[in-house]
Scaffold this motif. Structure first.
Motif: not given
Length: 369
Positions: A14, A47, A49
């Motif tokens: 991240t 994650v 994203r």
């Protein structure tokens, strides 16, 4: 073209390396949709994203044995999958290339972000520093082209990895679109209330570790009334910072935020009075770029790559000089003309990091292969 990418950190990281990987893929897939982008991920990640577009293909180990030994797959066995998928160029987005790719017809590119473990080995375990050096040097030597994310990193690659400068292209890092958005007053107020932000504050963003040097900011504002907002992943270094805060009764003025979404972070930047980044050394320093897109004045460190990221109108001080940092903060606060100049010129400078500029430079490098 069929382009392959080491996508481990896209789905498992991240912070800096993850953001670089996601932004690179987002920029290329949007700007050059007629190419196909194969994202090689060793195992399911937590994650989420990156929005996968129709020209992206998510690739994971095909054989059950490599699903169990995913790290070994990424290091070597992935090469067979690249050949089976007829990949033309493989890009190691985060300092590494698989063993054996140099024995195929697949052209290879590696992005090297920094060599901090060589410059500051005391910040790493002995074993980690040795492993990093071996991986980075091998990747740099077998790659057809190397992308350095700053001129500083290029110099370090030449010096420490014994690579010809002609093999290295400097291509700066892109910036997430959230920092280029204009948010309205109500949106900002909602974020301010959610995180109990003070009405005026200084801002620091980045992993809370010794190299990032947060303690110097805290020392600089000790005898002032300034509030400091800190956004970043915590390490053991935070205990040293919090001890100083406790000893000097500053707990009400230093605010540590967690779980901040990207659009929320962009608004926190835009509401800040000054962004402060006194890091000792970086490969690039993307938070400086994020601050300038947010039209927030920047104070950073002398040396390293910081002037590459911050341009001529940001203010630079010695990283451990809290007195100079305090003077710089007060100088910006008291001079409205300086504030306006820093935000205007900073925003002009940061346009060199726009998506179209970055994307064209990367694709040009691919085409050269």
């Amino acid at each position: 073209m069929k382009l392959g990418f080491d996508a481990k950190r896209v789905f498992h990281n991240t912070t800096g390396l993850g953001n670089y990987s996601r932004d690179t893929l987002r920029i290329l897939a949007a700007q050059f949709p007629h190419h196909k982008y194969f994202l090689y991920n060793p195992k399911p990640g937590s994650v989420n994203r990156l929005v996968l577009t129709s020209n992206m293909v998510l690739c994971m180990p095909k054989a059950k044995v490599w699903q169990k030994l995913s790290s070994l797959w990424r290091q070597k066995a992935i090469v067979k999958d690249l050949m089976a998928d007829k990949i033309e160029i493989y890009h190691g987005l985060t300092n590494e290339l698989p063993i054996g790719i140099e024995k195929t017809n697949i052209k290879s590119v590696v992005t090297i972000h920094d060599l901090i473990f060589v410059r500051y080995p005391q910040l790493y375990s002995y074993i980690d520093a040795k492993i990093h050096f071996k991986k980075f040097k091998r990747a740099a030597q077998v790659a057809d082209k190397i992308i350095a994310i700053s001129e500083q990193t290029k110099k370090d690659i030449v010096s420490f990895l014994d690579v010809e400068a002609s093999k290295i292209e400097v291509i700066y890092q892109g910036c997430h679109a959230a920092f280029k958005e204009v948010y309205n007053k109500d949106q900002k107020q909602e974020v301010a209330v959610k995180y109990s932000l003070p009405s005026k504050y200084l801002l620091n963003v980045g992993t809370i570790q010794e190299r990032k040097n947060l303690l110097t900011i805290v020392k600089a504002i000790k005898d002032t009334q300034h509030h400091l907002v800190v956004v970043g992943k915590e390490t053991t270094y935070i205990e040293k910072v919090k001890a100083f805060i406790r000893d000097n009764n500053m707990k009400q003025r230093v605010h540590f935020l967690r779980g901040v979404a990207m659009d929320e972070l962009a608004m926190i930047y835009q509401m800040a009075d000054i962004f402060i980044y006194p890091s000792i050394f970086e490969g690039f320093g993307i938070p400086i770029v994020e601050a300038m897109y947010s039209k927030t004045p920047v104070i950073s460190s002398k040396g390293s790559c910081f002037s590459e990221a911050g341009g001529a109108e940001s203010i630079y001080v010695e990283p451990h000089d809290e007195i100079a940092l305090k003077k710089a903060i007060l100088n910006i606060e008291e001079n409205l003309e300086l504030q306006e100049k820093m935000t205007l010129k900073g925003f002009e400078y940061v346009q060199r990091f726009n998506d179209d500029v970055i994307g064209n430079q990367i694709l040009k490098l691919y085409k050269s292969l």
